[in-house]
Design a protein around this motif. Sequence first.
Motif, PDB file in Angstrom:
ATOM      1  N   PRO A 376       4.071   7.659  30.167  1.00 11.09           N
ATOM      2  CA  PRO A 376       4.566   6.528  29.752  1.00 11.09           C
ATOM      3  C   PRO A 376       3.783   5.330  30.200  1.00 11.09           C
ATOM      4  O   PRO A 376       3.872   4.071  29.844  1.00 11.09           O
ATOM      5  N   PHE A 377       2.718   5.536  31.295  1.00  5.71           N
ATOM      6  CA  PHE A 377       1.961   4.565  31.804  1.00  5.71           C
ATOM      7  C   PHE A 377       0.380   4.296  31.067  1.00  5.71           C
ATOM      8  O   PHE A 377      -0.294   3.599  31.654  1.00  5.71           O
ATOM      9  N   ALA A 378       0.322   5.055  29.882  1.00  7.56           N
ATOM     10  CA  ALA A 378      -0.811   5.060  29.141  1.00  7.56           C
ATOM     11  C   ALA A 378      -1.124   3.574  28.884  1.00  7.56           C
ATOM     12  O   ALA A 378      -2.361   2.819  29.119  1.00  7.56           O
ATOM     13  N   ALA A 379      -0.307   2.933  28.044  1.00  6.77           N
ATOM     14  CA  ALA A 379      -0.681   1.153  27.883  1.00  6.77           C
ATOM     15  C   ALA A 379      -1.051   0.654  29.018  1.00  6.77           C
ATOM     16  O   ALA A 379      -1.674  -0.397  28.984  1.00  6.77           O
ATOM     17  N   MET A 380       0.109   0.764  30.116  1.00  3.98           N
ATOM     18  CA  MET A 380      -0.058  -0.120  31.052  1.00  3.98           C
ATOM     19  C   MET A 380      -1.307  -0.099  31.736  1.00  3.98           C
ATOM     20  O   MET A 380      -1.936  -0.930  32.261  1.00  3.98           O
ATOM     21  N   SER A 381      -1.513   1.100  32.074  1.00  8.99           N
ATOM     22  CA  SER A 381      -2.941   1.365  32.597  1.00  8.99           C
ATOM     23  C   SER A 381      -4.087   0.961  32.019  1.00  8.99           C
ATOM     24  O   SER A 381      -5.061   0.261  32.746  1.00  8.99           O
ATOM     25  N   PHE A 382      -4.302   0.900  30.519  1.00 15.14           N
ATOM     26  CA  PHE A 382      -5.208   0.546  29.750  1.00 15.14           C
ATOM     27  C   PHE A 382      -5.344  -1.062  30.217  1.00 15.14           C
ATOM     28  O   PHE A 382      -6.342  -1.742  30.402  1.00 15.14           O
ATOM     29  N   GLN A 383      -4.134  -1.773  29.959  1.00 16.35           N
ATOM     30  CA  GLN A 383      -4.060  -3.316  29.992  1.00 16.35           C
ATOM     31  C   GLN A 383      -4.597  -3.523  31.664  1.00 16.35           C
ATOM     32  O   GLN A 383      -5.332  -4.607  31.769  1.00 16.35           O
ATOM     33  N   GLN A 384      -4.126  -2.835  32.360  1.00 20.41           N
ATOM     34  CA  GLN A 384      -4.527  -3.123  34.134  1.00 20.41           C
ATOM     35  C   GLN A 384      -5.817  -3.039  34.177  1.00 20.41           C
ATOM     36  O   GLN A 384      -6.535  -3.796  34.762  1.00 20.41           O
ATOM     37  N   GLU A 385      -6.625  -1.967  33.741  1.00 14.29           N
ATOM     38  CA  GLU A 385      -8.073  -1.601  33.713  1.00 14.29           C
ATOM     39  C   GLU A 385      -8.710  -2.880  33.414  1.00 14.29           C
ATOM     40  O   GLU A 385      -9.582  -3.276  33.865  1.00 14.29           O
ATOM     41  N   VAL A 386      -8.403  -3.224  31.876  1.00 13.14           N
ATOM     42  CA  VAL A 386      -9.104  -4.337  31.469  1.00 13.14           C
ATOM     43  C   VAL A 386      -9.199  -5.879  32.281  1.00 13.14           C
ATOM     44  O   VAL A 386     -10.149  -6.389  32.473  1.00 13.14           O
ATOM     45  N   GLU A 387      -7.877  -5.857  32.843  1.00 14.33           N
ATOM     46  CA  GLU A 387      -7.583  -7.308  33.509  1.00 14.33           C
ATOM     47  C   GLU A 387      -8.540  -7.020  34.996  1.00 14.33           C
ATOM     48  O   GLU A 387      -9.098  -7.913  35.288  1.00 14.33           O
ATOM     49  N   GLN A 388      -8.493  -6.102  35.580  1.00 13.48           N
ATOM     50  CA  GLN A 388      -9.419  -5.734  36.878  1.00 13.48           C
ATOM     51  C   GLN A 388     -10.745  -5.882  36.520  1.00 13.48           C
ATOM     52  O   GLN A 388     -11.766  -6.303  37.217  1.00 13.48           O
ATOM     53  N   ALA A 389     -11.346  -5.166  35.298  1.00 14.51           N
ATOM     54  CA  ALA A 389     -12.765  -5.125  34.894  1.00 14.51           C
ATOM     55  C   ALA A 389     -13.071  -6.641  34.813  1.00 14.51           C
ATOM     56  O   ALA A 389     -14.066  -6.921  35.029  1.00 14.51           O
ATOM     57  N   LEU A 390     -12.334  -7.516  34.109  1.00 14.95           N
ATOM     58  CA  LEU A 390     -12.677  -8.928  33.845  1.00 14.95           C
ATOM     59  C   LEU A 390     -12.872  -9.768  35.420  1.00 14.95           C
ATOM     60  O   LEU A 390     -13.699 -10.663  35.423  1.00 14.95           O
ATOM     61  N   PHE A 391     -11.798  -9.350  36.067  1.00 14.94           N
ATOM     62  CA  PHE A 391     -11.906  -9.934  37.416  1.00 14.94           C
ATOM     63  C   PHE A 391     -13.237  -9.753  38.208  1.00 14.94           C
ATOM     64  O   PHE A 391     -13.689 -10.579  38.683  1.00 14.94           O
ATOM     65  N   ARG A 392     -13.520  -8.469  38.085  1.00 11.93           N
ATOM     66  CA  ARG A 392     -14.825  -7.930  39.043  1.00 11.93           C
ATOM     67  C   ARG A 392     -16.114  -8.417  38.446  1.00 11.93           C
ATOM     68  O   ARG A 392     -16.991  -8.487  38.924  1.00 11.93           O
ATOM     69  N   ALA A 393     -16.094  -8.936  37.074  1.00 10.81           N
ATOM     70  CA  ALA A 393     -17.085  -9.437  36.390  1.00 10.81           C
ATOM     71  C   ALA A 393     -17.389 -10.863  36.980  1.00 10.81           C
ATOM     72  O   ALA A 393     -18.550 -11.507  36.914  1.00 10.81           O
ATOM     73  N   GLY A 394     -16.499 -11.473  37.579  1.00  5.72           N
ATOM     74  CA  GLY A 394     -16.676 -12.889  38.318  1.00  5.72           C
ATOM     75  C   GLY A 394     -16.960 -13.046  39.629  1.00  5.72           C
ATOM     76  O   GLY A 394     -17.619 -11.935  40.172  1.00  5.72           O
ATOM     77  N   ASP A 395     -16.724 -14.053  40.237  1.00 12.81           N
ATOM     78  CA  ASP A 395     -17.145 -14.253  41.676  1.00 12.81           C
ATOM     79  C   ASP A 395     -16.136 -14.070  42.525  1.00 12.81           C
ATOM     80  O   ASP A 395     -16.097 -14.624  43.938  1.00 12.81           O
ATOM     81  N   GLY A 396     -14.931 -13.396  42.228  1.00 11.25           N
ATOM     82  CA  GLY A 396     -13.780 -13.265  43.147  1.00 11.25           C
ATOM     83  C   GLY A 396     -12.660 -14.345  43.177  1.00 11.25           C
ATOM     84  O   GLY A 396     -11.623 -14.257  43.762  1.00 11.25           O
ATOM     85  N   SER A 397     -12.623 -15.268  42.165  1.00 10.66           N
ATOM     86  CA  SER A 397     -11.955 -16.412  41.954  1.00 10.66           C
ATOM     87  C   SER A 397     -11.267 -16.150  40.545  1.00 10.66           C
ATOM     88  O   SER A 397     -11.336 -15.225  39.835  1.00 10.66           O
ATOM     89  N   GLN A 398     -10.279 -17.008  40.302  1.00 14.61           N
ATOM     90  CA  GLN A 398      -9.644 -16.958  38.879  1.00 14.61           C
ATOM     91  C   GLN A 398     -10.553 -17.652  37.887  1.00 14.61           C
ATOM     92  O   GLN A 398     -10.030 -17.878  36.610  1.00 14.61           O
ATOM     93  N   ALA A 399     -11.744 -17.976  37.964  1.00 11.37           N
ATOM     94  CA  ALA A 399     -12.743 -18.326  37.015  1.00 11.37           C
ATOM     95  C   ALA A 399     -12.818 -17.296  36.015  1.00 11.37           C
ATOM     96  O   ALA A 399     -13.037 -16.264  36.352  1.00 11.37           O
ATOM     97  N   ALA A 400     -13.059 -17.739  34.708  1.00  9.83           N
ATOM     98  CA  ALA A 400     -12.766 -16.588  33.472  1.00  9.83           C
ATOM     99  C   ALA A 400     -14.045 -16.596  33.032  1.00  9.83           C
ATOM    100  O   ALA A 400     -14.589 -17.753  32.579  1.00  9.83           O
ATOM    101  N   PRO A 401     -14.426 -15.482  32.386  1.00  9.72           N
ATOM    102  CA  PRO A 401     -15.605 -15.350  31.283  1.00  9.72           C
ATOM    103  C   PRO A 401     -15.468 -15.943  30.064  1.00  9.72           C
ATOM    104  O   PRO A 401     -14.205 -16.145  29.657  1.00  9.72           O
ATOM    105  N   ALA A 402     -16.108 -16.840  29.528  1.00 12.37           N
ATOM    106  CA  ALA A 402     -16.209 -17.342  28.430  1.00 12.37           C
ATOM    107  C   ALA A 402     -17.433 -17.282  27.532  1.00 12.37           C
ATOM    108  O   ALA A 402     -18.568 -16.892  28.158  1.00 12.37           O
ATOM    109  N   GLN A 403     -17.361 -17.415  26.133  1.00 11.47           N
ATOM    110  CA  GLN A 403     -18.509 -17.178  25.201  1.00 11.47           C
ATOM    111  C   GLN A 403     -18.119 -18.178  24.056  1.00 11.47           C
ATOM    112  O   GLN A 403     -16.667 -17.828  23.661  1.00 11.47           O
ATOM    113  N   ARG A 404     -19.199 -18.673  23.602  1.00  5.02           N
ATOM    114  CA  ARG A 404     -18.776 -19.304  22.200  1.00  5.02           C
ATOM    115  C   ARG A 404     -18.501 -18.574  21.177  1.00  5.02           C
ATOM    116  O   ARG A 404     -18.914 -17.239  21.075  1.00  5.02           O
ATOM    117  N   LEU A 405     -17.452 -19.030  20.193  1.00  5.61           N
ATOM    118  CA  LEU A 405     -16.925 -18.035  19.116  1.00  5.61           C
ATOM    119  C   LEU A 405     -18.178 -17.624  18.268  1.00  5.61           C
ATOM    120  O   LEU A 405     -18.255 -16.459  18.264  1.00  5.61           O
TER     121      LEU A 405
END
Length: 526
Positions: A376-405
């Motif tokens: 039952p945690f398949a989708a939740m774990s996938f969701q959580q992994e993506v969120e943690q991966a994007l956090f690790r890509a930054g500087d430890g703050s809530q600054a977010a990665p961005a890219q022009r369309l």
Amino acid sequence: MPQEVEISLLPQELEQEALIEKKLRKKLRWPKDQQLAHWHIRRRSLDARGRQPLFRLRIVAYKTGELVPETPSIIAALPQVQNRPEVLIVGAGPAGYFAALELIELGLKPIILERGKDVRARRRDLRAIQQFGEVNPHSNYCFGEGGAGTYSDGKLYTRSKKRGSIEKSLRLFVEHGAPSDILIDAHPHIGSNKLPKVVAAMRETIESKGGEIHFEAWVTDFLIEEKQGQRSLKGLRTADGKEWWGQGVILATGHSARDIFRLLDQKKVAIEAKPFALGVRIEHPQALIDELQYGIKERPKELPASSYSLVCQVENRGVFSFCMCPGGLIVPASTAPGELVVNGMSMSRRDSPFANSGMVVAVDMEDLKEYAHLGPFAAMSFQQEVEQALFRAGDGSQAAPAQRLTDFVKGKTSSSLPKTSYIPGIYSARLDQLLPAGISRRLQLGLQQMGKKMRGYYTEEAQLIGVESRTSSPIRIPREPDSCMHPELAALFPCGEGAGYAGGIISAAMDGQKVAQALAKWIAAQ
């Protein structure tokens, strides 16, 4: 008998009552000596499909002598329930509060346990995450009085009309201080600056009628009784060790209460993985969206900030805009340290220079085969992994990665980024690489299709900010269709977005009413 007709108005004519009455008489074909005793707008919508935007008004008109019905107050008719049977509600979001109001109307006493803070105290934690990147796991943009909807725009539009009474839900909002326009607008909206007062007024009503609301009451255990093979939920335990007992439990914890999902699993209460959607927030200049939608260079003050809704199919998956916020802001919606989540909101005036929307890809169970062993945690774990991966890509703050369309579609690093409404800040990153490959690929193809559907939408002036992942609950808590009770645990009534049965403020509110009615019926039959 009153008559109902439709008239069309230019934006600048909307406040001209004399003109409206003139058009109304012409449409009704009434003789000049026939008096128009009363009229009111039943429905108002904006039609921007033609060369000139028009407001369409459905108006009910009364002749002299015809009785104009009065709408009785819902609040005034609520009984006192101080000494009535008690029902526990977990969560003080729209599902929880509307369930509580419905229980009071049905003569039951609601006791609400909310892990977060009241709507006023909650603001300090929102400031902490916005300005300092500090995430309080119990008080944030998702948790706290009013739930995720209070500080996430306040859109009140839903397609879930079979769930309950939309009119009753909207009237309750108005009776608690929301503008009466929401009763007539085709796409009603309150705004995140006005919703806190409305939510606080609902709390006052619940308490004045004998209900109880307890903040910072984090549920950590279900107190289950088993007799002759039948399991029944008798009460709850909170983090302070206190035990709460009631004749039923409405579980309305929202789409982000992962600890509650895990607790259910630990207590051997069935839950199941559920499809959801994941992607980014896309941000354009609002003036550009206005020009594309209205066909005019400068929007007059009589016209609202324009919105859009886009959808297409890519590789058998839906790619679609979600929770579009005209004149809005992008906000950090993380619920735990070490993760990055963004969402959108608007104030009542929708006067920010930015337009943002979720732009997401449907995630089905077929896409999660490597997570299948998690059940039952398949989708939740996938969701959580993506969120943690994007956090690790930054500087430890809530600054977010961005890219022009345009750079996202072409797979290029953006050498510069447009201005943004996102207060924690953005930095240039390869979102097309940070997101899961299947999500990125479908977004790239889908955004190109959308650029053809809405000419000018595909532009380097737009940017993508990640990640938008809390579109809906990744888990469903099963319940019986008629009784709304869990099929394996008596007295547990899953409710709202967190249970997988709603999507937005109004659908959650109506689900709260529906579940409250089902629970009251079940209690009466005991």
